[in-house]
Each structure stands twice: as C-alpha cells, then as structure tokens.
Design a protein around this motif. Structure first.
Motif, short mmCIF file in Angstrom:
data_model
loop_
_atom_site.label_atom_id
_atom_site.label_comp_id
_atom_site.label_asym_id
_atom_site.label_seq_id
_atom_site.Cartn_x
_atom_site.Cartn_y
_atom_site.Cartn_z
N GLU A 28 91.64 88.89 64.26
CA GLU A 28 91.25 89.56 63.26
C GLU A 28 92.21 90.50 62.68
O GLU A 28 92.34 90.68 61.59
N HIS A 56 94.26 92.00 54.92
CA HIS A 56 93.14 92.59 53.93
C HIS A 56 93.20 92.54 52.30
O HIS A 56 94.28 92.85 52.13
N THR A 88 84.26 89.78 55.96
CA THR A 88 85.07 88.91 56.45
C THR A 88 84.34 87.51 56.28
O THR A 88 83.16 87.31 56.56
N TYR A 89 85.04 86.57 55.75
CA TYR A 89 84.51 85.23 55.62
C TYR A 89 85.48 84.18 55.76
O TYR A 89 86.74 84.48 55.94
N ARG A 116 83.29 96.17 53.82
CA ARG A 116 84.20 95.10 54.31
C ARG A 116 83.44 93.73 54.57
O ARG A 116 82.21 93.59 55.34
N SER A 137 90.48 82.53 57.85
CA SER A 137 89.89 83.68 57.81
C SER A 137 90.42 84.64 56.74
O SER A 137 91.52 84.81 56.40
N HIS A 138 89.32 85.35 55.92
CA HIS A 138 89.80 86.55 55.06
C HIS A 138 89.12 87.83 55.16
O HIS A 138 87.81 87.74 55.49
N VAL A 139 89.49 88.90 54.92
CA VAL A 139 88.79 90.14 54.98
C VAL A 139 89.06 90.67 53.44
O VAL A 139 89.93 90.80 52.82
N SER A 158 81.19 88.35 58.73
CA SER A 158 80.48 89.72 58.80
C SER A 158 80.60 90.40 57.65
O SER A 158 81.21 90.53 56.76
N ASP A 212 88.09 94.09 51.39
CA ASP A 212 87.62 95.32 51.17
C ASP A 212 86.81 95.57 49.67
O ASP A 212 87.60 95.17 48.74
#
Length: 87
Positions: free
Chosen positions: A25, A30, A63-64, A61, A71-73, A46, A75
């Motif tokens: 993570e 981000h 998360t996908y 936030r 994986s990406h976050v 999430s 904001d």
C-alpha cells in the motif's frame, strides 16, 4: 514440536503477511481527483474518510484495482457520511 512453537510460527507468519500488504500500500502512488478525470476502476478495494464528527466536506480516499490489476489510491473531497440525517 510443542504447541507454543506452533503458535509462535503462526503468529510470525500472520505478522509477515500484514507487513507485506502494508508495504504494498505504501508503494502505491496517491492521485488526486480532478474534475473530468476518468480513472480506470475495475474493483474497489476500500473507501475511507477523515473522522469528522460534524456534517461538512471531508477528505476521502478510494483504493482500487484497474483493468490490469494495478493498485491505485485516489484522494478526493466529499460530504461527510455524518450528513445523511441532516437537511
């Protein structure tokens, strides 16, 4: 082998798994949502938001995973979930 050694080995393995997922993570860059952007979202992992007790705009936030399982976050800003019971 005694049971204490087995329990210790299981605990050690569980802690290593948690540490690896936390590192994964932390390695994800981000991104900040901007109007008009079209993120490639295949699966949401999430959703979270700042813990604000009052109704208002908060930081959130997402998360996908994208279509290539990267994986990406993301904001972004949104109205707090505490606003649901207010007009």
């Amino acid at each position: 082998m005694n049971t204490k050694a087995i329990y210790a080995a299981c605990l050690f393995a569980a802690l290593n798994i948690c540490t690896l997922s936390a590192r994964a993570e932390a390695d994800v860059a981000h991104e900040t949502y901007t109007y008009g952007s079209h993120p490639d979202i295949r699966k949401v992992v999430s959703l979270s938001e700042d813990a604000e007790p009052a109704c208002g705009v908060v930081n959130a936030r997402l998360t996908y995973l994208d279509s290539q399982d990267q994986s990406h976050v993301l904001d972004y800003r949104k109205f707090s979930d505490n606003c649901t019971s207010q007009n």
